[in-house]
Design a protein around this motif. Structure first.
Motif, PDB file in Angstrom:
ATOM      1  N   MET A 143     -42.947 -29.021  -9.564  1.00  0.00           N
ATOM      2  CA  MET A 143     -41.617 -29.512  -9.231  1.00  0.00           C
ATOM      3  C   MET A 143     -40.932 -28.641  -8.187  1.00  0.00           C
ATOM      4  N   SER A 144     -41.702 -27.871  -7.438  1.00  0.00           N
ATOM      5  CA  SER A 144     -41.087 -26.926  -6.498  1.00  0.00           C
ATOM      6  C   SER A 144     -40.303 -27.654  -5.412  1.00  0.00           C
ATOM      7  N   ILE A 145     -40.899 -28.720  -4.841  1.00  0.00           N
ATOM      8  CA  ILE A 145     -40.206 -29.457  -3.785  1.00  0.00           C
ATOM      9  C   ILE A 145     -38.969 -30.158  -4.355  1.00  0.00           C
ATOM     10  N   ALA A 146     -39.121 -30.740  -5.541  1.00  0.00           N
ATOM     11  CA  ALA A 146     -37.989 -31.421  -6.159  1.00  0.00           C
ATOM     12  C   ALA A 146     -36.849 -30.448  -6.427  1.00  0.00           C
ATOM     13  N   TRP A 147     -37.170 -29.246  -6.889  1.00  0.00           N
ATOM     14  CA  TRP A 147     -36.124 -28.262  -7.171  1.00  0.00           C
ATOM     15  C   TRP A 147     -35.438 -27.801  -5.899  1.00  0.00           C
ATOM     16  N   THR A 148     -36.208 -27.678  -4.816  1.00  0.00           N
ATOM     17  CA  THR A 148     -35.614 -27.271  -3.543  1.00  0.00           C
ATOM     18  C   THR A 148     -34.559 -28.271  -3.075  1.00  0.00           C
ATOM     19  N   LEU A 149     -34.787 -29.538  -3.353  1.00  0.00           N
ATOM     20  CA  LEU A 149     -33.812 -30.567  -2.987  1.00  0.00           C
ATOM     21  C   LEU A 149     -32.717 -30.714  -4.032  1.00  0.00           C
ATOM     22  N   PHE A 150     -33.095 -30.525  -5.285  1.00  0.00           N
ATOM     23  CA  PHE A 150     -32.169 -30.791  -6.374  1.00  0.00           C
ATOM     24  C   PHE A 150     -31.019 -29.794  -6.425  1.00  0.00           C
ATOM     25  N   VAL A 151     -31.334 -28.505  -6.319  1.00  0.00           N
ATOM     26  CA  VAL A 151     -30.315 -27.477  -6.532  1.00  0.00           C
ATOM     27  C   VAL A 151     -29.141 -27.608  -5.569  1.00  0.00           C
ATOM     28  N   GLN A 153     -33.974 -39.249  -9.844  1.00  0.00           N
ATOM     29  CA  GLN A 153     -34.605 -39.193  -8.528  1.00  0.00           C
ATOM     30  C   GLN A 153     -35.493 -37.962  -8.368  1.00  0.00           C
ATOM     31  N   PHE A 154     -35.276 -36.942  -9.195  1.00  0.00           N
ATOM     32  CA  PHE A 154     -36.015 -35.693  -9.075  1.00  0.00           C
ATOM     33  C   PHE A 154     -37.066 -35.537 -10.179  1.00  0.00           C
ATOM     34  N   VAL A 155     -37.320 -36.604 -10.918  1.00  0.00           N
ATOM     35  CA  VAL A 155     -38.359 -36.592 -11.943  1.00  0.00           C
ATOM     36  C   VAL A 155     -39.654 -37.089 -11.317  1.00  0.00           C
ATOM     37  N   GLU A 156     -40.718 -36.305 -11.478  1.00  0.00           N
ATOM     38  CA  GLU A 156     -42.003 -36.660 -10.891  1.00  0.00           C
ATOM     39  C   GLU A 156     -42.797 -37.516 -11.865  1.00  0.00           C
ATOM     40  N   PRO A 157     -43.219 -38.735 -11.443  1.00  0.00           N
ATOM     41  CA  PRO A 157     -44.053 -39.581 -12.305  1.00  0.00           C
ATOM     42  C   PRO A 157     -45.381 -38.879 -12.605  1.00  0.00           C
ATOM     43  N   GLY A 158     -45.887 -39.118 -13.775  1.00  0.00           N
ATOM     44  CA  GLY A 158     -47.145 -38.501 -14.159  1.00  0.00           C
ATOM     45  C   GLY A 158     -46.986 -37.177 -14.877  1.00  0.00           C
ATOM     46  N   GLN A 159     -45.787 -36.606 -14.821  1.00  0.00           N
ATOM     47  CA  GLN A 159     -45.488 -35.360 -15.532  1.00  0.00           C
ATOM     48  C   GLN A 159     -44.660 -35.694 -16.775  1.00  0.00           C
ATOM     49  N   PRO A 160     -44.667 -34.802 -17.773  1.00  0.00           N
ATOM     50  CA  PRO A 160     -43.871 -35.059 -18.984  1.00  0.00           C
ATOM     51  C   PRO A 160     -42.397 -35.314 -18.651  1.00  0.00           C
ATOM     52  N   ALA A 164     -39.697 -36.042 -20.601  1.00  0.00           N
ATOM     53  CA  ALA A 164     -38.671 -35.407 -21.426  1.00  0.00           C
ATOM     54  C   ALA A 164     -38.447 -33.958 -21.012  1.00  0.00           C
ATOM     55  N   ALA A 165     -39.532 -33.242 -20.751  1.00  0.00           N
ATOM     56  CA  ALA A 165     -39.415 -31.838 -20.365  1.00  0.00           C
ATOM     57  C   ALA A 165     -38.726 -31.708 -19.008  1.00  0.00           C
ATOM     58  N   GLN A 166     -39.084 -32.582 -18.061  1.00  0.00           N
ATOM     59  CA  GLN A 166     -38.458 -32.530 -16.743  1.00  0.00           C
ATOM     60  C   GLN A 166     -36.957 -32.837 -16.834  1.00  0.00           C
ATOM     61  N   PHE A 167     -36.620 -33.853 -17.617  1.00  0.00           N
ATOM     62  CA  PHE A 167     -35.214 -34.233 -17.731  1.00  0.00           C
ATOM     63  C   PHE A 167     -34.411 -33.118 -18.399  1.00  0.00           C
ATOM     64  N   ALA A 168     -35.033 -32.466 -19.382  1.00  0.00           N
ATOM     65  CA  ALA A 168     -34.355 -31.363 -20.054  1.00  0.00           C
ATOM     66  C   ALA A 168     -34.105 -30.211 -19.088  1.00  0.00           C
ATOM     67  N   GLN A 169     -35.095 -29.910 -18.253  1.00  0.00           N
ATOM     68  CA  GLN A 169     -34.946 -28.827 -17.286  1.00  0.00           C
ATOM     69  C   GLN A 169     -33.874 -29.158 -16.240  1.00  0.00           C
ATOM     70  N   LEU A 170     -33.903 -30.384 -15.746  1.00  0.00           N
ATOM     71  CA  LEU A 170     -32.904 -30.788 -14.757  1.00  0.00           C
ATOM     72  C   LEU A 170     -31.502 -30.792 -15.374  1.00  0.00           C
ATOM     73  N   GLY A 171     -31.398 -31.264 -16.612  1.00  0.00           N
ATOM     74  CA  GLY A 171     -30.100 -31.276 -17.283  1.00  0.00           C
ATOM     75  C   GLY A 171     -29.572 -29.877 -17.521  1.00  0.00           C
ATOM     76  N   ALA A 172     -30.455 -28.965 -17.931  1.00  0.00           N
ATOM     77  CA  ALA A 172     -30.031 -27.585 -18.147  1.00  0.00           C
ATOM     78  C   ALA A 172     -29.560 -26.948 -16.845  1.00  0.00           C
ATOM     79  N   ALA A 173     -30.273 -27.238 -15.752  1.00  0.00           N
ATOM     80  CA  ALA A 173     -29.868 -26.697 -14.450  1.00  0.00           C
ATOM     81  C   ALA A 173     -28.518 -27.263 -14.027  1.00  0.00           C
ATOM     82  N   PHE A 174     -28.311 -28.559 -14.273  1.00  0.00           N
ATOM     83  CA  PHE A 174     -27.022 -29.171 -13.942  1.00  0.00           C
ATOM     84  C   PHE A 174     -25.887 -28.488 -14.701  1.00  0.00           C
TER      85      PHE A 174
END
Length: 207
Positions: free
Chosen positions: A1-9, A135-142, A144-154
């Motif tokens: 998720m490195s590219i997604a995080w670079t855009l997300f933050v 928009q920052f959740v990558e298909p094919g990856q877990p 719930a874990a991605q959403f939890a990480q993005l939510g915590a960062a938010f």
């Protein structure tokens, strides 16, 4: 998720820093009651966002997208509360209160509840979690874990925004020692909150 995080933050932090009703509350609370009180009161906002994240993760937020009545009900409640807050702030610090030598201590519970209700009464807030975060959740990856990480960062970035607005309010508070200046500041914040309430009242449900 490195590219997604670079855009997300940076995109997420821009949303967190947007001068919405909650950030305006932190600004005003810090000017009136101090940095610590305003920052702690912001926890009410974070609690509302945790609930919205849980709804979005479980898919229940789709009701808000599909139901015009649900959107309208939340919008009316949120706009009404913002307008009520604006009225209270406009009438705050009347001359009789300003000359009171024993001002009452601010209620952290009351300020936190205000933050919670303003956040919960804005239907556009939950749309951020259902339209922006996925928009920052990558298909094919877990998912719930991605959403939890993005939510915590938010939430972490939102807390940082609370601290920044509270610090700005603290600096403003030092410049508002006079009765007239503080009254004008409160009424300016009241006008902005009232405008936000009217803007929410006139907003439409996204297609």
């Amino acid at each position: 998720m490195s590219i997604a995080w670079t855009l997300f933050v940076p995109a997420c932090f821009a949303l967190n820093l947007a001068p919405g009703p909650n950030n305006l509350l932190s600004l005003n609370n810090a000017a009136r009651h101090g940095f610590a009180i305003a920052t702690l009161a912001g926890g009410g906002r974070l609690l509302a966002f945790v609930g919205m994240l849980a709804l979005a993760a479980s898919g229940l937020a789709l009701v808000l997208h599909t139901s015009a009545w649900s959107f309208l009900a939340i919008k009316l409640l949120g706009a009404g509360y913002l307008l009520w807050l604006a009225l209270q702030l406009w009438r705050a610090d009347a001359p009789s209160l300003l000359t009171d030598p024993r001002p009452s201590r601010p209620s952290l519970w009351r300020l936190s509840r205000q933050e919670f209700l303003v956040a919960a009464g804005n239907p556009k807030a939950i749309l951020i979690f259902t339209a922006f975060l996925p928009q920052f959740v990558e298909p094919g990856q877990p998912l719930a874990a991605q959403f939890a990480q993005l939510g915590a960062a938010f939430l972490l970035l939102e807390w940082l925004a609370i601290a920044l607005y509270s610090y700005a309010g603290l600096r403003l508070g030092r410049l508002l020692a006079g009765q007239r200046a503080r009254r004008l500041f409160n009424r300016g914040c009241a006008a902005l909150l009232g405008s936000a309430g009217l803007g929410l009242l006139l907003s439409r449900r996204p297609a």
